[in-house]
Design a protein around this motif. Structure first.
Motif, PDB file in Angstrom:
ATOM      1  N   GLY A  89     -11.655 -37.173 -34.383  1.00 45.48           N
ATOM      2  CA  GLY A  89     -11.725 -35.717 -34.284  1.00 45.48           C
ATOM      3  C   GLY A  89     -13.045 -35.179 -33.802  1.00 45.48           C
ATOM      4  O   GLY A  89     -13.120 -34.044 -33.328  1.00 45.48           O
ATOM      5  N   ALA A  90     -14.108 -35.972 -33.887  1.00 40.63           N
ATOM      6  CA  ALA A  90     -15.422 -35.458 -33.497  1.00 40.63           C
ATOM      7  C   ALA A  90     -15.510 -35.177 -31.997  1.00 40.63           C
ATOM      8  O   ALA A  90     -16.246 -34.297 -31.569  1.00 40.63           O
ATOM      9  N   ASN A  91     -14.782 -35.959 -31.216  1.00 35.86           N
ATOM     10  CA  ASN A  91     -14.804 -35.726 -29.767  1.00 35.86           C
ATOM     11  C   ASN A  91     -13.485 -35.152 -29.261  1.00 35.86           C
ATOM     12  O   ASN A  91     -13.226 -35.127 -28.060  1.00 35.86           O
ATOM     13  N   ALA A  92     -12.646 -34.693 -30.190  1.00 39.68           N
ATOM     14  CA  ALA A  92     -11.292 -34.263 -29.819  1.00 39.68           C
ATOM     15  C   ALA A  92     -11.300 -33.085 -28.851  1.00 39.68           C
ATOM     16  O   ALA A  92     -10.527 -33.051 -27.893  1.00 39.68           O
ATOM     17  N   ILE A 151       2.353 -37.958 -26.504  1.00 40.36           N
ATOM     18  CA  ILE A 151       2.590 -39.147 -27.319  1.00 40.36           C
ATOM     19  C   ILE A 151       1.362 -39.380 -28.194  1.00 40.36           C
ATOM     20  O   ILE A 151       0.273 -39.639 -27.704  1.00 40.36           O
ATOM     21  N   GLY A 152       1.532 -39.258 -29.492  1.00 40.75           N
ATOM     22  CA  GLY A 152       0.408 -39.364 -30.425  1.00 40.75           C
ATOM     23  C   GLY A 152      -0.110 -37.991 -30.775  1.00 40.75           C
ATOM     24  O   GLY A 152      -0.705 -37.319 -29.934  1.00 40.75           O
ATOM     25  N   LEU A 153       0.108 -37.563 -32.001  1.00 41.84           N
ATOM     26  CA  LEU A 153      -0.263 -36.209 -32.416  1.00 41.84           C
ATOM     27  C   LEU A 153      -1.375 -36.242 -33.451  1.00 41.84           C
ATOM     28  O   LEU A 153      -1.336 -35.537 -34.456  1.00 41.84           O
ATOM     29  N   GLY A 154      -2.378 -37.059 -33.169  1.00 42.29           N
ATOM     30  CA  GLY A 154      -3.574 -37.079 -34.002  1.00 42.29           C
ATOM     31  C   GLY A 154      -4.489 -35.926 -33.643  1.00 42.29           C
ATOM     32  O   GLY A 154      -4.049 -34.883 -33.148  1.00 42.29           O
ATOM     33  N   ALA A 155      -5.780 -36.118 -33.860  1.00 41.46           N
ATOM     34  CA  ALA A 155      -6.746 -35.026 -33.650  1.00 41.46           C
ATOM     35  C   ALA A 155      -6.695 -34.496 -32.224  1.00 41.46           C
ATOM     36  O   ALA A 155      -6.688 -33.277 -31.993  1.00 41.46           O
ATOM     37  N   ILE A 156      -6.658 -35.392 -31.229  1.00 40.77           N
ATOM     38  CA  ILE A 156      -6.660 -34.960 -29.829  1.00 40.77           C
ATOM     39  C   ILE A 156      -5.283 -34.462 -29.422  1.00 40.77           C
ATOM     40  O   ILE A 156      -5.141 -33.371 -28.849  1.00 40.77           O
ATOM     41  N   GLY A 157      -4.257 -35.246 -29.703  1.00 39.75           N
ATOM     42  CA  GLY A 157      -2.916 -34.882 -29.281  1.00 39.75           C
ATOM     43  C   GLY A 157      -2.474 -33.532 -29.815  1.00 39.75           C
ATOM     44  O   GLY A 157      -1.836 -32.746 -29.097  1.00 39.75           O
ATOM     45  N   ALA A 158      -2.816 -33.231 -31.066  1.00 37.89           N
ATOM     46  CA  ALA A 158      -2.428 -31.944 -31.651  1.00 37.89           C
ATOM     47  C   ALA A 158      -3.119 -30.783 -30.943  1.00 37.89           C
ATOM     48  O   ALA A 158      -2.497 -29.740 -30.690  1.00 37.89           O
ATOM     49  N   LEU A 159      -4.400 -30.953 -30.612  1.00 35.82           N
ATOM     50  CA  LEU A 159      -5.105 -29.893 -29.882  1.00 35.82           C
ATOM     51  C   LEU A 159      -4.502 -29.681 -28.500  1.00 35.82           C
ATOM     52  O   LEU A 159      -4.330 -28.544 -28.046  1.00 35.82           O
ATOM     53  N   GLY A 282     -13.970 -38.665 -20.765  1.00 40.10           N
ATOM     54  CA  GLY A 282     -13.213 -37.954 -21.792  1.00 40.10           C
ATOM     55  C   GLY A 282     -14.060 -37.331 -22.882  1.00 40.10           C
ATOM     56  O   GLY A 282     -13.895 -36.160 -23.221  1.00 40.10           O
ATOM     57  N   ALA A 283     -14.954 -38.095 -23.459  1.00 41.57           N
ATOM     58  CA  ALA A 283     -15.787 -37.597 -24.561  1.00 41.57           C
ATOM     59  C   ALA A 283     -17.223 -37.343 -24.120  1.00 41.57           C
ATOM     60  O   ALA A 283     -18.104 -37.162 -24.968  1.00 41.57           O
TER      61      ALA A 283
END
Length: 399
Positions: A89-92, A151-159, A282-283
């Motif tokens: 999430g720090a670089n999301a 695909i993948g709804l973690g910190a980045i995917g959700a944003l 990306g980050a």
């Protein structure tokens, strides 16, 4: 290996350049940045490959200033009782911004158009006329009303999913392992795909945000491409190994995949048609690097000072309020009667237990016990020996 030098300065080694704001966190405690020493208590790393690095006996923690830990020998660390942290999430936000930027830019053929415009420099005063005549070759499509599969709804995917909705896109999400915390942060307007095949079949754009595992390796392959819409755009800001490059090259050549946007260029990728290669940006923002460094440093500081663990990829999440009492932190095999044997060793020295916690993760578990009494320093070595002699014990630390 001694674990009882309780008041010594804790040495931290960095294997990459770490943002100064992160190192400042460690200057507020009994810590020292020591990049020349061979026996650090903890290491903070970004992309440095640690697999061939010899890990010293005093090493207790490794913190990756980023999400992926492929550059760290996690299994070896677990067997030796070394906790490995990452910074989810720090670089999301940084990754999310680049995903959405390239999604729009690729749909509008922006990269090809800019590259073409630069070739017109020798034409002098004719440039405006040539621009007007040539721009039609770069006519693109708007993303509004199109469907984005995430695909993948973690910190980045959700944003990404939430912000794509604000672009008036339809959003389909697939993540069989979605966490409760992420679910709370995800818009209810994100449609849930029950299978990844459903997402493949209904998406105009697909972006992937999952780790590289045996289950996800080369998940984008010929069979997957057959399920997708013609001219689908695929965005990969996660790991290059998620894509079968031979199958991707064929899908791009046939037009089945319209564009492949990847943050991981290599010799094969750069030869492909309709690839947009991003040089692993990306980050790569100042804010992201600082956020990751601060988060990594805070996790290391908290663990070394209190034993508490958050965002570890190999140890369980464990948090017990630290009141200053003598604390035993033990990492051990997840087998019956381990806690009983630890508490028995403590009670043999007529010490009372003030508080305790035990959490497991897979084949291992982590136990912290606060001792109510003042503990004579002469007792500690004997108590340490007793606990270390318990079969299945991996590491013991006194705080």
């Amino acid at each position: 290996m001694s674990t009882l030098a309780l008041d010594k300065v804790r040495k931290i080694k960095t294997l990459n350049q770490i943002a100064e704001s992160g190192l400042d966190v460690l200057k507020k405690g009994n810590f020292a940045i020591d990049n020349e020493g061979e026996d650090p208590d903890a290491i903070i790393v970004r992309s440095f490959n640690m697999h061939s690095l010899e890990l010293n006996q005093e090493l207790k923690a490794i913190a990756r200033a980023g999400a992926g830990v492929n550059n760290i020998p996690v299994e070896n660390c677990t067997e030796r009782g070394i906790v490995v942290f990452n910074t989810p999430g720090a670089n999301a936000n940084a990754v999310k911004e680049l995903v959405l930027t390239t999604l729009i830019a690729s749909s509008r053929n922006l990269f090809d158009g800019v590259a073409w415009a630069k070739t017109l420099e020798p034409e002098g005063s004719q440039i405006p006329k040539l621009v007007e005549a040539g721009k039609k070759q770069f006519v693109g499509k708007e993303v509004r009303g199109k469907t984005l599969g995430v695909i993948g709804l973690g910190a980045i995917g959700a944003l990404v999913a939430n912000d794509a909705l604000n672009l008036d896109m339809e959003v389909i999400g697939f993540d069989p392992f979605i966490s409760v915390d992420t679910a709370w942060n995800l818009s209810r307007n994100v449609h849930r795909a029950m299978t990844i095949e459903q997402l493949f079949a209904n998406s105009d754009f697909i972006t992937v945000h999952v780790p590289l595992t045996l289950d996800t390796k080369e998940m984008f392959n010929a069979a997957a491409f057959q399920l997708m819409k013609p001219d689908v755009h695929i965005l990969n800001f996660s790991r290059d190994g998620l894509v079968n490059e031979e199958d991707m090259a064929a899908a791009l050549a046939s037009g089945k995949v319209g564009k492949y946007i990847t943050d991981f260029p290599n010799e094969n990728v750069l030869k492909m048609k309709n690839v947009i290669p991003i040089p692993h940006l990306g980050a790569s923002t100042q804010e992201s690097e600082e956020n990751c460094a601060i988060m990594a440093a805070r996790q290391v500081k908290e663990f070394l000072e209190t034993g508490n663990i958050k965002n570890s990829v190999n140890f369980p999440h464990v948090s017990l309020p630290y009141t200053g009492k003598r604390r035993v932190a033990a990492f051990h095999k997840n087998v019956p009667n381990m806690v009983g044997q630890i508490t028995s060793a403590i009670s043999n020295y007529e010490l009372n237990i003030a508080d305790m916690i035990n959490r497991s993760r897979g084949d291992f578990a982590y136990t912290m016990i606060d001792i109510d009494n003042e503990v004579d320093n002469e007792i500690l070595p004997n108590l340490e020996t007793k606990i270390k002699q318990i079969e299945g014990m991996v590491r013991v630390r006194f705080i």
